[in-house]
Write an enzyme that holds these catalytic residues in place. Structure first.
Site, PDB file in Angstrom:
ATOM      1  N   ASN A   1       3.958  -7.478   2.183  1.00  0.00           N
ATOM      2  CA  ASN A   1       4.661  -6.319   2.526  1.00  0.00           C
ATOM      3  C   ASN A   1       4.015  -5.566   3.339  1.00  0.00           C
ATOM      4  O   ASN A   1       3.277  -4.382   2.954  1.00  0.00           O
ATOM      5  CB  ASN A   1       5.195  -5.712   1.495  1.00  0.00           C
ATOM      6  CG  ASN A   1       6.306  -4.670   1.535  1.00  0.00           C
ATOM      7  OD1 ASN A   1       6.780  -4.468   2.872  1.00  0.00           O
ATOM      8  ND2 ASN A   1       6.723  -3.801   0.814  1.00  0.00           N
TER       9      ASN A   1
ATOM     10  N   LYS B   1       5.330  -3.197   5.232  1.00  0.00           N
ATOM     11  CA  LYS B   1       6.048  -1.726   5.145  1.00  0.00           C
ATOM     12  C   LYS B   1       6.135  -1.246   6.518  1.00  0.00           C
ATOM     13  O   LYS B   1       6.385  -2.189   7.701  1.00  0.00           O
ATOM     14  CB  LYS B   1       5.239  -0.851   4.455  1.00  0.00           C
ATOM     15  CG  LYS B   1       4.898  -1.302   2.867  1.00  0.00           C
ATOM     16  CD  LYS B   1       4.546  -0.338   1.898  1.00  0.00           C
ATOM     17  CE  LYS B   1       4.353  -1.030   0.577  1.00  0.00           C
ATOM     18  NZ  LYS B   1       4.032  -0.073  -0.242  1.00  0.00           N
TER      19      LYS B   1
ATOM     20  N   HIS C   1      13.206  -2.711  -3.266  1.00  0.00           N
ATOM     21  CA  HIS C   1      11.720  -2.366  -3.302  1.00  0.00           C
ATOM     22  C   HIS C   1      11.850  -0.901  -3.981  1.00  0.00           C
ATOM     23  O   HIS C   1      12.852  -0.033  -3.463  1.00  0.00           O
ATOM     24  CB  HIS C   1      10.962  -2.369  -2.043  1.00  0.00           C
ATOM     25  CG  HIS C   1       9.549  -1.967  -2.129  1.00  0.00           C
ATOM     26  ND1 HIS C   1       9.254  -0.901  -2.064  1.00  0.00           N
ATOM     27  CD2 HIS C   1       8.597  -3.084  -2.207  1.00  0.00           C
ATOM     28  CE1 HIS C   1       7.919  -0.737  -2.094  1.00  0.00           C
ATOM     29  NE2 HIS C   1       7.450  -2.059  -2.371  1.00  0.00           N
TER      30      HIS C   1
ATOM     31  N   GLU D   1      10.276   1.862  -2.951  1.00  0.00           N
ATOM     32  CA  GLU D   1      10.458   2.602  -1.852  1.00  0.00           C
ATOM     33  C   GLU D   1      11.891   2.972  -1.111  1.00  0.00           C
ATOM     34  O   GLU D   1      12.310   3.959  -0.898  1.00  0.00           O
ATOM     35  CB  GLU D   1       9.392   2.322  -0.834  1.00  0.00           C
ATOM     36  CG  GLU D   1       7.994   2.613  -1.475  1.00  0.00           C
ATOM     37  CD  GLU D   1       7.100   2.003  -0.557  1.00  0.00           C
ATOM     38  OE1 GLU D   1       7.281   1.304   0.267  1.00  0.00           O
ATOM     39  OE2 GLU D   1       5.918   1.743  -1.285  1.00  0.00           O
TER      40      GLU D   1
ATOM     41  N   GLU E   1       6.900  -4.657  -9.998  1.00  0.00           N
ATOM     42  CA  GLU E   1       5.948  -3.633  -9.484  1.00  0.00           C
ATOM     43  C   GLU E   1       5.902  -2.376 -10.023  1.00  0.00           C
ATOM     44  O   GLU E   1       7.188  -1.529  -9.751  1.00  0.00           O
ATOM     45  CB  GLU E   1       6.663  -3.373  -7.832  1.00  0.00           C
ATOM     46  CG  GLU E   1       6.505  -4.908  -7.119  1.00  0.00           C
ATOM     47  CD  GLU E   1       6.330  -4.405  -5.626  1.00  0.00           C
ATOM     48  OE1 GLU E   1       5.289  -4.875  -5.175  1.00  0.00           O
ATOM     49  OE2 GLU E   1       7.116  -3.787  -5.168  1.00  0.00           O
TER      50      GLU E   1
ATOM     51  N   GLY F   1       0.321   1.592  -4.126  1.00  0.00           N
ATOM     52  CA  GLY F   1      -0.244   2.380  -3.102  1.00  0.00           C
ATOM     53  C   GLY F   1      -1.058   3.350  -3.874  1.00  0.00           C
ATOM     54  O   GLY F   1      -1.601   4.275  -3.183  1.00  0.00           O
TER      55      GLY F   1
ATOM     56  N   SER G   1      -0.904  -2.439  -6.006  1.00  0.00           N
ATOM     57  CA  SER G   1      -2.456  -2.245  -5.796  1.00  0.00           C
ATOM     58  C   SER G   1      -3.262  -3.624  -5.986  1.00  0.00           C
ATOM     59  O   SER G   1      -4.241  -3.603  -6.494  1.00  0.00           O
ATOM     60  CB  SER G   1      -3.060  -1.302  -6.624  1.00  0.00           C
ATOM     61  OG  SER G   1      -2.363  -0.050  -6.051  1.00  0.00           O
TER      62      SER G   1
HETATM   63  C1  PEP Z   1       4.365  -2.875  -2.391  1.00  0.00           C
HETATM   64  O1  PEP Z   1       4.785  -1.984  -1.777  1.00  0.00           O
HETATM   65  O2  PEP Z   1       5.202  -3.753  -2.743  1.00  0.00           O
HETATM   66  C2  PEP Z   1       3.184  -2.779  -2.899  1.00  0.00           C
HETATM   67  C3  PEP Z   1       2.794  -3.663  -4.043  1.00  0.00           C
HETATM   68  O3  PEP Z   1       2.002  -2.033  -2.375  1.00  0.00           O
HETATM   69  P1  PEP Z   1       0.327  -1.955  -2.772  1.00  0.00           P
HETATM   70  O4  PEP Z   1       0.005  -3.324  -2.907  1.00  0.00           O
HETATM   71  O5  PEP Z   1      -0.127  -0.927  -1.749  1.00  0.00           O
HETATM   72  O6  PEP Z   1       0.507  -1.293  -4.188  1.00  0.00           O
END
Ligand code: PEP
Length: 249
Positions: A9, A11, A95, A97, A167, A173, A212
């Site tokens: 992703n 973003k 997601h 976000e 997630e 992040g 992460s």
């Molecule tokens: C994501 O945005 O789906 C995600 C898992 O981000 P990150 O790997 O940066 O934590």
């Protein structure tokens, strides 16, 4: 056997020239990998450019969102049919976000999931708890209700086409990853919930972990019995990291 799937992703990152550079390296290094299935989800502006570079490889194209209508007066939005004309196969929906910054509710996610399926896009549906919810012992309540709400009014045939991504919001992040055991516990809960609702097809559903994931923690997470891949944010922007994650399956 369920499919192992690693999705990147990107973003709101990557200009078209940066996207081209990144995807050319991915095609070169992991373009022919069949297991896991690999998906990249660039920003809308780069979808066409990336699709052209993916042609002839085994890497699939995904979008990061879509609107729950096919056309009309919805300034700034993108419809599933528009994504399909570019050659998009997958779409990330719900997601955290989107839920947090754009106030998307389970109801809205569910409408998107239904239209995506009707249109022929394959949804990656995200769920995850906040830190205070985990700390107050509400993880299963929160995840259970997101699963029920975001996947409302679907049947087992629909479920065959859906990827679920767990997630934990506190791990996105932040550099904090759930331990493989913590993630496995929630993945197993999700599979159980899907089994109650949709029956044995739950055993075929790919449940990705996200939060992460990096080259050096991917193998531990992916070795858990109910973790069937990863949704990768930050590390999907770095060729060496993403390749390492793909190669750790
Ligand atoms: C994501 O945005 O789906 C995600 C898992 O981000 P990150 O790997 O940066 O934590």
């Amino acid at each position: 056997m369920r499919k192992m799937i690693i999705a990147g992703n990107w973003k709101m990152n990557m200009t078209n020239s940066e996207s081209s550079e990144l995807v050319k390296s991915l095609v070169e290094q992991i373009g022919q990998v069949e297991n896991p299935l690999v998906i990249v989800c660039p920003p809308y502006t780069a979808l066409s450019v990336v699709k052209k570079l993916l042609d002839g490889s085994n890497i699939f194209l995904g979008a990061q969102n879509m609107y729950a209508e096919q056309s009309g007066a919805y300034t700034g939005e993108i419809s599933p049919s528009m994504l399909l004309t570019i050659g998009t196969t997958y779409v990330i929906l719900g997601h955290s976000e989107r839920r947090e910054y754009f106030s998307e509710t389970d109801r809205m996610v569910s409408a998107k999931v239904k239209l995506a399926l009707e249109s022929g896009l394959l949804p990656i549906v995200c769920v995850g708890e906040k830190l205070d919810e985990r700390e107050s012992g509400k993880t299963e309540d929160v995840i259970g209700s997101q699963i029920d709400g975001s996947l409302a009014d679907l049947d087992a045939d629909d479920m065959k086409k859906i990827i679920v991504a767990y997630e934990p919001i506190w791990a996105i992040g932040t550099g904090k990853t759930a331990t493989p055991e913590m993630a496995q516990e929630v993945h197993s809960f999700i599979r159980g919930r899907l089994k109650d609702r949709f029956g044995d097809i739950a055993d075929e559903v790919t449940i990705q972990y996200g939060g992460s994931v990096k080259g050096d923690n991917a193998a531990g997470l992916l070795s858990q019995p109910d973790i069937d891949g990863a949704l990768v944010g930050g590390a999907s922007l770095k060729v060496d990291q993403f390749v390492k994650i793909v190669n750790s399956v």
